[in-house]
Design an enzyme around this catalytic site. Structure first.
Site, PDB file in Angstrom:
ATOM      1  N   SER A 168       0.857  -1.180   0.000  1.00  0.00           N
ATOM      2  CA  SER A 168       0.000   0.000   0.000  1.00  0.00           C
ATOM      3  C   SER A 168       0.898   1.236   0.000  1.00  0.00           C
ATOM      4  O   SER A 168       1.732   1.398   0.888  1.00  0.00           O
ATOM      5  CB  SER A 168      -0.884  -0.040   1.261  1.00  0.00           C
ATOM      6  OG  SER A 168      -1.654   1.123   1.382  1.00  0.00           O
ATOM      7  N   LYS A 171      -1.224  -0.917  -4.216  1.00  0.00           N
ATOM      8  CA  LYS A 171      -2.422  -0.156  -3.852  1.00  0.00           C
ATOM      9  C   LYS A 171      -2.009   1.290  -3.646  1.00  0.00           C
ATOM     10  O   LYS A 171      -1.107   1.567  -2.843  1.00  0.00           O
ATOM     11  CB  LYS A 171      -3.030  -0.740  -2.580  1.00  0.00           C
ATOM     12  CG  LYS A 171      -4.198   0.058  -2.009  1.00  0.00           C
ATOM     13  CD  LYS A 171      -4.903  -0.735  -0.921  1.00  0.00           C
ATOM     14  CE  LYS A 171      -4.975   0.065   0.372  1.00  0.00           C
ATOM     15  NZ  LYS A 171      -5.684  -0.681   1.446  1.00  0.00           N
ATOM     16  N   LEU A 172      -2.634   2.190  -4.399  1.00  0.00           N
ATOM     17  CA  LEU A 172      -2.303   3.604  -4.295  1.00  0.00           C
ATOM     18  C   LEU A 172      -3.363   4.312  -3.466  1.00  0.00           C
ATOM     19  O   LEU A 172      -4.557   4.170  -3.731  1.00  0.00           O
ATOM     20  CB  LEU A 172      -2.242   4.240  -5.691  1.00  0.00           C
ATOM     21  CG  LEU A 172      -1.282   3.591  -6.697  1.00  0.00           C
ATOM     22  CD1 LEU A 172      -1.414   4.278  -8.056  1.00  0.00           C
ATOM     23  CD2 LEU A 172       0.152   3.679  -6.186  1.00  0.00           C
ATOM     24  N   LYS A 173      -2.930   5.064  -2.494  1.00  0.00           N
ATOM     25  CA  LYS A 173      -3.863   5.877  -1.728  1.00  0.00           C
ATOM     26  C   LYS A 173      -4.244   7.077  -2.596  1.00  0.00           C
ATOM     27  O   LYS A 173      -3.365   7.718  -3.199  1.00  0.00           O
ATOM     28  CB  LYS A 173      -3.197   6.348  -0.433  1.00  0.00           C
ATOM     29  CG  LYS A 173      -2.997   5.219   0.572  1.00  0.00           C
ATOM     30  CD  LYS A 173      -4.336   4.760   1.151  1.00  0.00           C
ATOM     31  CE  LYS A 173      -4.157   3.764   2.276  1.00  0.00           C
ATOM     32  NZ  LYS A 173      -5.445   3.355   2.864  1.00  0.00           N
ATOM     33  N   ASP A 210      -7.264   3.183  -3.005  1.00  0.00           N
ATOM     34  CA  ASP A 210      -8.015   3.242  -1.738  1.00  0.00           C
ATOM     35  C   ASP A 210      -8.183   4.705  -1.356  1.00  0.00           C
ATOM     36  O   ASP A 210      -7.201   5.421  -1.187  1.00  0.00           O
ATOM     37  CB  ASP A 210      -7.243   2.495  -0.640  1.00  0.00           C
ATOM     38  CG  ASP A 210      -8.004   2.425   0.683  1.00  0.00           C
ATOM     39  OD1 ASP A 210      -9.142   2.946   0.758  1.00  0.00           O
ATOM     40  OD2 ASP A 210      -7.452   1.846   1.648  1.00  0.00           O
ATOM     41  N   ASN A 250     -10.238   5.773   1.312  1.00  0.00           N
ATOM     42  CA  ASN A 250     -10.633   5.976   2.712  1.00  0.00           C
ATOM     43  C   ASN A 250     -11.759   6.995   2.851  1.00  0.00           C
ATOM     44  O   ASN A 250     -11.664   7.955   3.622  1.00  0.00           O
ATOM     45  CB  ASN A 250      -9.431   6.373   3.580  1.00  0.00           C
ATOM     46  CG  ASN A 250      -8.439   5.240   3.732  1.00  0.00           C
ATOM     47  OD1 ASN A 250      -7.353   5.264   3.141  1.00  0.00           O
ATOM     48  ND2 ASN A 250      -8.790   4.217   4.482  1.00  0.00           N
ATOM     49  N   GLU A 290     -11.207   0.918  -3.573  1.00  0.00           N
ATOM     50  CA  GLU A 290     -11.556   0.621  -2.178  1.00  0.00           C
ATOM     51  C   GLU A 290     -12.155   1.842  -1.488  1.00  0.00           C
ATOM     52  O   GLU A 290     -11.586   2.930  -1.534  1.00  0.00           O
ATOM     53  CB  GLU A 290     -10.274   0.170  -1.454  1.00  0.00           C
ATOM     54  CG  GLU A 290     -10.446  -0.179   0.017  1.00  0.00           C
ATOM     55  CD  GLU A 290      -9.156  -0.754   0.626  1.00  0.00           C
ATOM     56  OE1 GLU A 290      -8.249  -1.136  -0.154  1.00  0.00           O
ATOM     57  OE2 GLU A 290      -9.047  -0.805   1.857  1.00  0.00           O
ATOM     58  N   ASP A 310     -14.047  -1.473   2.976  1.00  0.00           N
ATOM     59  CA  ASP A 310     -13.169  -1.618   4.144  1.00  0.00           C
ATOM     60  C   ASP A 310     -13.964  -1.073   5.344  1.00  0.00           C
ATOM     61  O   ASP A 310     -14.662  -1.829   6.034  1.00  0.00           O
ATOM     62  CB  ASP A 310     -11.855  -0.851   3.871  1.00  0.00           C
ATOM     63  CG  ASP A 310     -10.879  -0.819   5.041  1.00  0.00           C
ATOM     64  OD1 ASP A 310     -11.210  -1.317   6.128  1.00  0.00           O
ATOM     65  OD2 ASP A 310      -9.767  -0.267   4.894  1.00  0.00           O
ATOM     66  N   LYS A 343      -9.853  -6.660   8.155  1.00  0.00           N
ATOM     67  CA  LYS A 343      -8.735  -6.358   9.049  1.00  0.00           C
ATOM     68  C   LYS A 343      -9.114  -6.877  10.425  1.00  0.00           C
ATOM     69  O   LYS A 343     -10.003  -6.342  11.070  1.00  0.00           O
ATOM     70  CB  LYS A 343      -8.532  -4.843   9.117  1.00  0.00           C
ATOM     71  CG  LYS A 343      -8.084  -4.224   7.810  1.00  0.00           C
ATOM     72  CD  LYS A 343      -8.087  -2.721   7.934  1.00  0.00           C
ATOM     73  CE  LYS A 343      -7.498  -2.077   6.697  1.00  0.00           C
ATOM     74  NZ  LYS A 343      -7.723  -0.622   6.701  1.00  0.00           N
ATOM     75  N   GLY A 364      -4.292  -4.318   6.099  1.00  0.00           N
ATOM     76  CA  GLY A 364      -3.295  -4.019   7.121  1.00  0.00           C
ATOM     77  C   GLY A 364      -3.551  -2.671   7.748  1.00  0.00           C
ATOM     78  O   GLY A 364      -4.261  -1.828   7.194  1.00  0.00           O
TER      79      GLY A 364
HETATM   80  O1  OSB Z   1      -7.379   1.827   4.611  1.00  0.00           O
HETATM   81  O2  OSB Z   1      -6.225   0.098   4.246  1.00  0.00           O
HETATM   82  C1  OSB Z   1      -6.366   1.179   4.833  1.00  0.00           C
HETATM   83  C2  OSB Z   1      -3.259   1.896   7.000  1.00  0.00           C
HETATM   84  C3  OSB Z   1      -3.833   2.589   8.039  1.00  0.00           C
HETATM   85  C4  OSB Z   1      -5.181   2.837   8.009  1.00  0.00           C
HETATM   86  C5  OSB Z   1      -5.971   2.405   6.940  1.00  0.00           C
HETATM   87  C6  OSB Z   1      -5.395   1.691   5.884  1.00  0.00           C
HETATM   88  C7  OSB Z   1      -4.005   1.470   5.916  1.00  0.00           C
HETATM   89  C8  OSB Z   1      -3.281   0.778   4.848  1.00  0.00           C
HETATM   90  C9  OSB Z   1      -1.970   0.130   5.249  1.00  0.00           C
HETATM   91  O3  OSB Z   1      -3.583   0.820   3.670  1.00  0.00           O
HETATM   92  C10 OSB Z   1      -1.775  -1.220   4.675  1.00  0.00           C
HETATM   93  C11 OSB Z   1      -0.620  -1.924   5.363  1.00  0.00           C
HETATM   94  O4  OSB Z   1      -0.641  -2.099   6.610  1.00  0.00           O
HETATM   95  O5  OSB Z   1       0.296  -2.320   4.656  1.00  0.00           O
HETATM   96 MG    MG Z   2      -8.654   0.746   3.253  1.00  0.00          MG
END
Ligand code: OSB
Ligand code: MG
Length: 374
Positions: free
Chosen positions: A136, A162-164, A189, A191, A215, A240, A264, A292
C-alpha cells in the site's frame, strides 16, 4: 484457559517513511502491545491497531488503553475462559470498541493455540503455507516521487500495488503509474474521501487508468453510492470501513455494494469475527483479502495466519517488515518471498517471538495486571 497476569505496553515506533492517506499523515505509530500469561506458563500476544488520533476510526490509542485496562483485562483476569469466543460473549455487554476487544481476543487466540501446540493458522483452519501480498503506497510529495516509489517496490518483488487516492490526487498520479507500468495490477483506496456525486468521475478515471479495484471511495454509510459504482463492473468495488460486523456485511451484500472485501482482524473485533466475515463473503461469492493497519511483526503474524483461510483469494496488504518500521519488534522479520508472498510462520501460536531489546527501546509506558480471583 486461565490468564494469570497481563501486561500492556505502549510503544512508539518510527515508520521508515511518512504514510499519507486522505485522512492524514502518520510518521510514527503508538502501538499497544498486550501480553497474556496463562497458568500453563505460555504467553499469548497481540497488538491493538488503534492509531493515536481517531481519523480512520473513532477509536484511538487512549480509548483502547482505557477500555483494555479498565474493563477487558479486569474481566479476563477474574474468570476462567474456555476460548476466545467465550471471552467475546462475556464482554458483549460493553458497547463498541472493536479494536480494543480485538487486541484481547487475538492475544487469547495466540495463547490458546500455543497451549494446544498448534500454529495459529492451523487453529483457525487455514491451509496455505505462503500468502500472496501487495503493498500500500501512501500519497507522495509529487507524481514523479510516486512513480519512483512504485518502481522501488516492484524491484523488491511486489506484484500488486495499492495507491492511496483522494480528490486532487487521483487520475493524474494513477495515470502516470499506469503509463510507466502497463501491466501492473493497480488498486486504489480513498478511505471515504469522495462525495457520492463524484461517483461517475471516479468510474471514468478508474476505467481509463485500468484500475482493478477501488476501495472505500465513499463514506462508511453510503452503501447506495458504492452499489451504483459497483454496477460499472469494469473494476471491483471493495469495502473496508463500511463493514464492521456480520450485519453490515450482509446488508452490503444484499444491496450489491461490494465485489471485494477487506478484512482487518484488528478493526472488526478480532479473529473470530474475521473468520465469520470470511465465511459470509465465501457464501456470497465475494473474494476477500486481509488488510493491514501498519502493524508491527506481532499484528502481522496474526494477519498472515488469518490470510491462510480459503476465501482470502486476493493479495493481502501485508508487506515485508522493512516496509514499515525502522526497527522491527520480532526476532525474525517478515521478508518478501518468491511470487510476492510471505511465509506463514510454522511454530506454535503466531509463530514469532519478541525482540525484547527492540521492545524495551520503543517502550513509553507499561502496566501490569494480575488475577484477582484465588
Ligand atoms: O485503509 O487500508 C487502509 C493503513 C492505516 C489505516 C488504513 C489503511 C491502511 C493501509 C496500510 O492501507 C496497509 C498496510 O498495513 O500495509
Ligand atoms: Mg482501506
Amino acid at each position: 484457559m486461565r490468564v494469570r497476569s497481563a501486561w500492556l505496553e505502549e510503544l512508539e515506533l518510527d515508520l521508515v517513511e511518512p504514510f499519507e492517506t486522505s485522512f492524514g499523515v502518520e510518521r510514527h505509530r503508538r502501538v499497544l502491545l498486550l501480553s497474556l500469561e496463562g497458568s500453563s506458563g505460555e504467553t499469548g500476544r497481540a497488538e491493538c491497531v488503534a492509531a493515536r488520533d481517531p481519523l480512520y476510526s473513532s477509536e484511538s490509542v487512549a480509548t483502547a488503553r482505557w477500555m483494555i485496562g479498565e474493563y477487558l483485562l479486569p474481566d479476563l483476569l477474574a474468570h476462567d475462559t474456555a476460548d476466545p469466543a467465550e471471552f467475546l460473549a462475556r464482554v458483549r455487554y460493553l458497547k463498541g470498541h472493536p479494536m480494543a476487544k480485538a487486541a484481547v481476543e487475538m492475544a487469547l487466540w495466540d495463547l490458546h493455540a500455543r497451549e494446544r501446540r498448534l500454529s495459529l493458522s492451523a487453529a483457525l483452519g487455514g491451509r496455505r503455507r505462503r500468502v500472496e501480498v501487495g503493498v500500500s503506497v501512501g500519497i507522495q510529495p509529487s507524481v514523479d516521487a510516486l512513480v519512483r516509489r512504485v518502481g522501488d517496490y516492484l524491484d523488491e518483488g511486489y506484484r500488486r500495488i495499492k495507491l492511496k487516492v483522494r480528490p486532487g490526487w487521483d487520475s493524474e498520479p494513477v495515470g502516470a503509474v499506469r503509463r510507466e507500468y502497463p501491466d501492473l495490477r493497480i488498486w486504489v483506496d480513498a478511505n471515504q474521501a469522495y462525495p457520492p456525486s463524484a461517483g461517475p468521475a471516479v468510474a471514468r478515471w478508474a476505467v481509463r487508468t485500468g484500475v482493478e479495484q477501488v476501495e472505500q471511495p465513499f463514506a462508511e454509510r453510503e452503501l447506495e453510492a458504492h452499489a451504483r459504482l459497483n454496477r460499472s463492473r469494469k473494476f471491483r468495488v471493495c469495502l473496508d470501513e463500511s463493514v464492521v460486523d456480520r450485519a453490515s456485511l450482509e446488508e452490503a451484500v444484499r444491496r450489491k455494494a461490494l465485489s471485494s472485501l477487506n478484512v482487518k482482524p484488528g478493526r472488526v473485533g478480532g479473529l473470530t469475527a474475521s473468520r465469520e466475515l470470511e465465511r459470509i463473503s465465501a457464501a456470497a461469492g465475494i473474494p476477500a483479502w486481509v488488510g493491514g493497519m501498519l502493524e508491527t511483526g506481532v499484528g502481522r503474524a496474526h494477519a498472515v495466519a488469518l490470510a491462510t483461510l480459503a476465501n482470502f483469494v486476493l493479495p493481502a496488504d501485508l508487506s515485508a517488515s522493512r516496509r514499515y518500521y525502522r526497527s522491527e519488534i520480532i526476532t525474525s522479520p517478515f521478508e518478501l518471498g518468491t511470487g510476492s508472498t510471505l511465509a506463514v510462520p510454522r511454530g506454535p501460536g503466531i509463530g514469532v517471538e519478541l525482540d525484547e531489546r527492540a521492545v524495551a527501546r520503543a517502550r513509553r509506558r507499561s502496566r501490569t495486571y494480575r488475577a484477582t480471583r484465588s
